[in-house]
Motif scaffolding. Structure first.
Motif, PDB file in Angstrom:
ATOM      1  N   GLU A 198      -6.557  -2.288   2.869  1.00 25.52           N
ATOM      2  CA  GLU A 198      -5.104  -2.495   2.768  1.00 25.52           C
ATOM      3  C   GLU A 198      -4.774  -3.982   2.828  1.00 25.52           C
ATOM      4  O   GLU A 198      -3.920  -4.475   2.074  1.00 25.52           O
ATOM      5  CB  GLU A 198      -4.384  -1.746   3.897  1.00 25.52           C
ATOM      6  N   TYR A 218     -11.420   4.178   2.011  1.00 27.94           N
ATOM      7  CA  TYR A 218      -9.972   4.016   1.840  1.00 27.94           C
ATOM      8  C   TYR A 218      -9.420   5.070   0.886  1.00 27.94           C
ATOM      9  O   TYR A 218      -8.394   5.710   1.171  1.00 27.94           O
ATOM     10  CB  TYR A 218      -9.695   2.611   1.298  1.00 27.94           C
ATOM     11  N   ASP A 229       2.370   1.640  -3.483  1.00 26.84           N
ATOM     12  CA  ASP A 229       1.342   2.168  -4.378  1.00 26.84           C
ATOM     13  C   ASP A 229       1.151   3.669  -4.162  1.00 26.84           C
ATOM     14  O   ASP A 229       0.994   4.436  -5.117  1.00 26.84           O
ATOM     15  CB  ASP A 229       0.015   1.448  -4.145  1.00 26.84           C
ATOM     16  N   ARG A 231      -6.856   8.227   1.585  1.00 26.12           N
ATOM     17  CA  ARG A 231      -5.597   8.265   0.844  1.00 26.12           C
ATOM     18  C   ARG A 231      -5.460   9.503  -0.033  1.00 26.12           C
ATOM     19  O   ARG A 231      -4.353  10.046  -0.185  1.00 26.12           O
ATOM     20  CB  ARG A 231      -5.492   7.012  -0.016  1.00 26.12           C
ATOM     21  N   ASP A 280       3.741   2.302   7.347  1.00 25.02           N
ATOM     22  CA  ASP A 280       2.420   2.089   6.769  1.00 25.02           C
ATOM     23  C   ASP A 280       2.012   3.380   6.054  1.00 25.02           C
ATOM     24  O   ASP A 280       2.794   4.331   5.976  1.00 25.02           O
ATOM     25  CB  ASP A 280       1.391   1.681   7.830  1.00 25.02           C
ATOM     26  N   VAL A 281       0.806   3.408   5.526  1.00 25.77           N
ATOM     27  CA  VAL A 281       0.372   4.568   4.745  1.00 25.77           C
ATOM     28  C   VAL A 281       0.368   5.831   5.592  1.00 25.77           C
ATOM     29  O   VAL A 281       0.827   6.896   5.157  1.00 25.77           O
ATOM     30  CB  VAL A 281      -1.021   4.314   4.131  1.00 25.77           C
ATOM     31  N   ASP A 341      -7.834  -5.419  -5.382  1.00 18.13           N
ATOM     32  CA  ASP A 341      -6.654  -4.639  -5.753  1.00 18.13           C
ATOM     33  C   ASP A 341      -6.815  -4.020  -7.136  1.00 18.13           C
ATOM     34  O   ASP A 341      -6.471  -2.856  -7.351  1.00 18.13           O
ATOM     35  CB  ASP A 341      -5.411  -5.532  -5.716  1.00 18.13           C
ATOM     36  N   ARG A 354      -5.970  -5.847  -0.424  1.00 16.48           N
ATOM     37  CA  ARG A 354      -5.172  -5.555  -1.625  1.00 16.48           C
ATOM     38  C   ARG A 354      -4.006  -6.537  -1.769  1.00 16.48           C
ATOM     39  O   ARG A 354      -3.547  -6.797  -2.875  1.00 16.48           O
ATOM     40  CB  ARG A 354      -4.650  -4.119  -1.588  1.00 16.48           C
ATOM     41  N   ASP A 355      -3.519  -7.048  -0.653  1.00 15.67           N
ATOM     42  CA  ASP A 355      -2.437  -8.032  -0.698  1.00 15.67           C
ATOM     43  C   ASP A 355      -2.945  -9.451  -0.931  1.00 15.67           C
ATOM     44  O   ASP A 355      -2.162 -10.347  -1.227  1.00 15.67           O
ATOM     45  CB  ASP A 355      -1.639  -8.006   0.616  1.00 15.67           C
ATOM     46  N   SER A 402       0.826  -1.214   0.000  1.00 18.15           N
ATOM     47  CA  SER A 402       0.000   0.000   0.000  1.00 18.15           C
ATOM     48  C   SER A 402       0.858   1.261   0.000  1.00 18.15           C
ATOM     49  O   SER A 402       0.508   2.268  -0.619  1.00 18.15           O
ATOM     50  CB  SER A 402      -0.931   0.006   1.215  1.00 18.15           C
TER      51      SER A 402
END
Length: 466
Positions: A444, A411, A322, A415, A354-355, A454, A447-448, A319
């Protein structure tokens, strides 16, 4: 330490290197190394054919070789990389456990000629200042730079060059200098005795002016025109400098007439270089002109993955990669700088990356490159993507077909906007800030794990950021 132990350890170390380095790199750089017999129990001596190869191995594999040997023979404290060639002094530059460990003494070949040591040192001193990180293997390629990359590789090949000069142009920080240094590395790999000169156009001008003041332009001319490969970076800096352009024009003519290799870079194509003489621009057009376009998000993401692979033990979630790849698009150099800053701050503070940490660390950098996006725009686009009504995202409905798009919208709002968590919650039907936190963490994580989620997030990010 018995020589047989070193030999057996070297067999295992070579096998490990072949597996980890890959066939191409191993065959070109590591396979030629040979174990040198010796009586020192603490030192392993490895010999390579040329000074250039020795420098490359020291720069890229000194620490790795020491670790490999110590895993086999714990008593080893030094791995010395030597140049071993007939009539040339053997030079050592050990990879030691600590910078305080004394360097190994130079070991001389038994048949070395008296004058050879000076020659060997002179050869090393004249090597161009090429960055060891800038090689073809480390250049990430996609459609935006493939023509320039292929042209650079072609110019570095042995034999008669297919074209010269090669003119590379792009905005700052997109890879021109990387490709120029890669050409130098590759050319010296197959022609280690070649004369390669690498300098900026500004340095060319400075050296030329200094030579004129010293009334010794002959040596300056001979030095440049004697090069087998001449690399000149940032040509735009000599715009409007008539005397420098005159000398540069004659240098280009001499290099081209001799069938040698010339690479020039600038921040724009030759025809757009204001203040540069037309005859010089004409000479540039006689070779190959290749541009490097601004990087797409996929390339920026691949560059970050390469940087992360260079840092074993460092954890940066997808994340965050990205986030950087999506928000910082003007320059690969700026992108790598932002990545390095996040990693360095995390190591200094001991915090997990992290983000939220990346946003807090890079604040101004991200805000400066961010397109203004509103929560209303996010909700509208997410509704269209999932074929929902805009009211569904702010409703109390908990069906998965609505809840998952709502989490994705939250999300994206966290972001892409500067809104606080309570503000985002209020825009989604008066929800609590803890609901927003849960949504962000859930997406998050998905997405993995979930390609569909994703993929949807990636598509929405591209659309929202234009």
């Amino acid at each position: 330490m018995a020589e047989g132990e070193q030999a057996r350890a070297w067999t295992r170390v070579r096998a490990n290197l072949r597996e980890s380095a890959g066939q191409r790199l191993f065959e070109q750089w590591l396979k030629p190394m040979e174990l040198v017999e010796g009586d020192d129990r603490d030192t392993v001596r490895l010999a390579v054919p040329t000074p250039f190869a020795a420098n490359w191995v020291r720069s890229h594999y000194a620490d790795r070789l020491l670790l490999e040997f110590r895993s086999q023979l714990p008593g080893v404290r030094t791995v010395a990389i030597e140049t071993r060639a007939p009539g040339v002094e053997v030079l050592t530059a050990p990879a030691t456990q600590s910078s305080a460990t004394p360097a190994a003494e130079p070991v001389k070949s038994t048949d070395a000629a008296p004058a050879a040591p000076t020659t060997a040192r002179a050869t090393l001193a004249e090597r161009p200042p090429l960055d060891p990180r800038f090689t073809f293997e480390r250049f990430v390629v996609d459609a935006s730079n493939r023509v320039a990359f292929n042209a650079a590789q072609a110019l570095a090949e042995p034999g008669t060059p297919r074209f010269s000069p090669l003119f590379l142009h792009s905005g700052t920080g997109l890879g021109k200098t990387h490709l120029m240094h890669a050409i130098g590395h590759a050319y010296l790999a197959h022609s280690p005795e070649a004369v390669v000169l690498c300098m900026s156009a500004e340095r060319f001008m400075f050296d030329f002016v200094s030579a004129m003041r010293a009334r010794d332009t002959y040596q300056f001319k001979m030095r440049l025109r004697g090069a087998d490969l001449l690399l000149i970076d940032d040509l735009q800096f000599i715009a409007g400098k008539d005397a420098t352009q005159e000398e540069f024009f004659h240098t280009v003519n001499e290099v081209m007439a001799a069938g040698k290799r010339l690479v020039i870079s600038a921040d724009r194509c030759p025809q757009a270089l204001d203040g540069v003489e037309p005859r010089l621009i004409s000479r540039m057009g006689m070779g190959l002109i290749a541009d490097i376009k601004p990087p797409e998000p996929t390339l920026r993401r691949a560059v970050l993955e390469r940087r992360l692979a260079d840092l074993p033990g460092v954890a940066v979630p997808a994340s965050v990669l990205d986030l950087l790849a999506d928000r910082i698009g003007s320059s690969i150099r700026e992108l790598e700088g932002a990545f390095n800053r996040v990693v360095a701050y995390a190591q200094l503070t001991g915090e997990r990356v992290d983000v939220d940490f990346a946003v807090a660390t890079l604040g101004d950098t991200l805000r400066g490159s961010q397109k203004r996006v509103t929560i209303d725009e996010i909700q509208k686009l997410v509704s269209q993507h999932f074929d929902l009504k805009a009211l569904d995202l702010v409703s109390a409905r908990r069906a998965r077909a609505v809840a998952r798009p709502r989490q994705i919208a939250m999300y994206l709002a966290k972001r892409l906007t500067t809104r606080s968590l309570p503000e985002i919650g209020r825009k989604f039907g008066g929800r609590d800030h803890s609901t927003v936190i849960h949504a962000v963490k859930r997406i998050e994580s998905l997405r993995d794990q979930d390609r569909e989620v994703d993929g949807a997030v990636r598509i929405l990010l591209r659309q929202l950021e234009g």
